[in-house]
Design a protein around this motif. Structure first.
Motif, PDB file in Angstrom:
ATOM      1  N   SER A 137      34.285  41.407  30.776  1.00 37.11           N
ATOM      2  CA  SER A 137      33.413  41.160  32.104  1.00 37.11           C
ATOM      3  C   SER A 137      34.395  40.436  33.318  1.00 37.11           C
ATOM      4  CB  SER A 137      32.247  40.268  31.793  1.00 37.11           C
ATOM      5  OG  SER A 137      32.837  39.139  31.195  1.00 37.11           O
ATOM      6  N   GLU A 138      35.153  39.491  32.488  1.00 37.53           N
ATOM      7  CA  GLU A 138      36.187  38.671  33.353  1.00 37.53           C
ATOM      8  C   GLU A 138      37.363  39.558  33.963  1.00 37.53           C
ATOM      9  OE1 GLU A 138      36.074  35.569  34.148  1.00 37.53           O
ATOM     10  OE2 GLU A 138      34.156  35.488  33.386  1.00 37.53           O
ATOM     11  N   LYS A 172      35.606  41.533  36.612  1.00 37.67           N
ATOM     12  CA  LYS A 172      35.668  40.674  37.887  1.00 37.67           C
ATOM     13  C   LYS A 172      37.022  40.405  38.666  1.00 37.67           C
ATOM     14  CE  LYS A 172      33.924  35.947  39.149  1.00 37.67           C
ATOM     15  NZ  LYS A 172      33.288  34.546  38.640  1.00 37.67           N
ATOM     16  N   LYS A 174      37.760  43.501  40.741  1.00 36.55           N
ATOM     17  CA  LYS A 174      37.021  43.778  41.994  1.00 36.55           C
ATOM     18  C   LYS A 174      37.566  43.040  43.149  1.00 36.55           C
ATOM     19  CE  LYS A 174      32.485  44.802  40.084  1.00 36.55           C
ATOM     20  NZ  LYS A 174      31.184  44.425  39.863  1.00 36.55           N
ATOM     21  N   THR A 175      38.356  41.915  43.078  1.00 33.17           N
ATOM     22  CA  THR A 175      39.079  41.239  43.829  1.00 33.17           C
ATOM     23  C   THR A 175      39.966  42.129  44.413  1.00 33.17           C
ATOM     24  OG1 THR A 175      40.465  39.789  42.687  1.00 33.17           O
ATOM     25  CG2 THR A 175      38.295  38.897  42.814  1.00 33.17           C
TER      26      THR A 175
END
Length: 323
Positions: free
Chosen positions: A239-240, A243, A246-247
């Motif tokens: 999940s990290e 994330k 996505k940046t």
């Protein structure tokens, strides 16, 4: 007066044409629809990039190093589109295909100046993402607003000087052959090749500018994403990792849209048919400036939150005024 001042040197002086003829999209079918599309895209570009700059300027939460670079990108997109699109719409749609020598050099300078700044700004954004993911705990220490402002100022000066040198060498050429530029604006390559005296310095510029403005940034961005990929592999939690990835998506989309057409054009060089070159270069001029604000508005969480806050403030203001 003849389209060209003379076919001979006059006492060793440089001979410039009174005007150039921009051939544009001659011979390409259904090109009128492309003009209509371009007009629409330019209107959206102006509105979108102005909105992005307004949001970054007014919302203090967006006064971060990353969004300073995004503000600069929006400014360069707006100015670059304005330097190119209105001119070629006027030149081609309204059949005003003659452009004076001085206006041609001015057009050449500003178009390439802002293309260079767009490329450099995408490089700055890749550096920002690399530090944010590879050194998250030291990000605020390494990447500061002051540092980004200094880098952007240096890039403006460097781009301005680099493109100005190219214009100076064009100004030293004598043109006694054809005055027809096979492009939709005063493109550097098709212009200097019309000269009848030694154009070696312009050939060197034509080779070195893409190296500095295009290939070095591409290599740097590729290197930053190799580092980002290695850093992501060290993140245990999926999940990290997602994330963090996505940046980078917004920047990766912008890089692909900006560099792919121009890389293809530069890689093929003179062997590319001039109509194909014109279409590819025009896509580089038209698409990135209109897509950049849309991508950052839709795919960046901080920007979406800023828009929501603006909407809530506006709604509260209207409610209070109605009471």
């Amino acid at each position: 007066m003849s389209p060209l001042n003379s076919i001979f040197f006059r006492n060793g002086t440089v001979v410039h044409p009174d005007y150039f003829f921009i051939s544009g999209f001659a011979g390409i079918p259904y090109i009128t629809y492309y003009y209509v599309f371009t007009c629409f895209v330019y209107a959206v570009t102006v509105l979108g990039n102005t909105f992005v700059m307004f949001m970054i300027y007014t919302d203090h939460c967006l006064h971060s190093p990353k969004y300073i670079a995004v503000f600069n990108l929006a400014l360069c997109d707006l100015c670059g589109s304005t330097a190119c699109i209105p001119q070629f719409i006027d030149t081609l749609l309204f059949k005003s295909q003659l452009i004076s020598f001085e206006a041609c050099l001015t057009n050449l300078y500003f178009v390439f100046f802002f293309i260079a700044l767009q490329s450099f700004t995408l490089t700055v954004l890749s550096y920002d993402r690399c530090v944010a993911i590879c050194f998250p705990l030291r990000y605020n220490e390494i990447v500061t607003s002051k540092l980004v402002l200094v880098i952007i100022a240096i890039l403006w000066i460097f781009a301005g000087m680099a493109i100005f040198i190219g214009v100076i060498f064009i100004n030293t050429l004598s043109f006694c052959k054809s005055n027809v530029i096979h492009s939709y604006f005063c493109d550097h390559g098709p212009t200097f090749r019309l000269a009848c005296n030694d154009n070696t310095p312009s050939m060197v510029i034509n080779w070195s500018h893409p190296l500095v403005i295009l290939w070095f940034p591409v290599l740097f961005i590729t290197g930053t994403y190799i580092c980002i990929g290695r850093a992501l592999m060290r993140i245990a939690a999926a999940s990290e990792r997602l994330k963090a990835m996505k940046t980078c998506t917004s920047h990766l989309i912008l890089v692909s849209v900006f560099y792919l057409p121009i890389c293809i054009t530069e890689a093929m060089g003179p062997s590319m048919h001039h109509n194909t070159r014109i279409i590819n270069m025009s896509l580089t001029t038209i698409l990135p400036p209109v897509l950049n604000p849309i991508i950052y508005t839709l795919k960046t969480e901080e920007f979406r939150e800023s828009i929501k806050k603006l909407y809530r403030r506006k709604k509260i203001h209207v409610t209070v005024r109605n009471k």
